[in-house]
Design a protein around this motif. Sequence first.
Motif: not given
Lengths: 69, 325
Positions: A22-23, A25-27, A29-32
């Motif tokens: 999950x982490x 995939x989040x990063x 897809x553009x997590x900051x």
Amino acid sequence: MKKMWRVIIAIVLIMILLGIVGVAVGFLTGADTARIYQTAESNSLISLIMRYYEWILQIIQTYKTAIFG
Amino acid sequence: MYEEDRLRALELYSRMFDEATDERALLQTLMSPTRQAVVVARAYNSNLGKLSINTEHKAEPEDLDENGVPDYVQAIERIRDEALAAQPRAAAPAAEDEKAEDEIVDENQMTLFAGEELAQESAEPEENEPEEIEQKPAEDRAEESDETAEENAEEIVPEEEIVESESGELKESIAFFELPPEGETDIPANEDGGDDLSVTPFNIETGELRSRPRREPKVFALIVYILFAIPLTIAAILILLIPALFFLALSVAAIICGVVVVSAAFNGFAVFADIMVLLGGALILFALGLLFLWTSIWFVGGAIVGVVHGVAALCDKWCYKEVRD
């Protein structure tokens, strides 16, 4: 007990694996992290927990200084 | 099962063997020791309601039927009647089989074309047999008579039973019912030279009940052990409670943090990627919480209970001795 240990460890490993996925995939897809931190600070509940966490750290530090000098 | 009842059952079986004319046929009727044990167990009607070796004797008279005979005795009597009734019947089928074989031979002779030749061939061995028998020494004839007797006994047995005997079940049943020869018992001896009472609670040769070992405390050792063991056990429990509580606190903290992160992810965050990161982190927190929770449970239920059991087992080993009446 041994069987339960195996079951628990299997569940924990699966959950950790899913969390890492999950982490990741989040990063991907553009997590900051800066944005997450900023949003968390504005959230009253998370800021409360963060203050509680800092308070526990202070207590541990105090006891550590009292015991070990 | 009470000792009296068990001995009575053994006596009934022993009598059954004494009355039997053909022990082999009786064993085949009884089939196996396990089967007999199940039959007796089902018929046994004790106040305890369980079939287990009990050293205590009957305090109260057991439940009897209208005739005043216990159920398990009736069951054994029924088995005996069946076994004794089966013995004459066992010989009858053998005779019937012989007749059937003769009929088959006659039918073949009637239907086959070479009637005379076959009749001669079949007649020749019969004519030659007496001469051969006369030529053989008396010892050989004795062996032959033994073999024919064994063959006849085998003819009585159905095919299924023969298969069982080949697989060793028959040997097992014979070994179960046979008493060891005098002076050759398989019962191991104790250090003091007596028989191991855990193997047979009664004397095989005399049939009398043996005294079971009784556990008596060594009073002084027990007092000293209690004086030392109780404080040490309490100290060990307290020491083990510290990590148990620590892991419990950690697990509670991790689970609370996970719940807060999940609730925050769906409340304050708008970007999908950020939500995914928070949900992943929450899952990791839940996993750690579960691990810590189980560790604390293990400390309480496994380690502390293990220490208490260990102390009790050590007390049992050091402070008690076995004595015989």
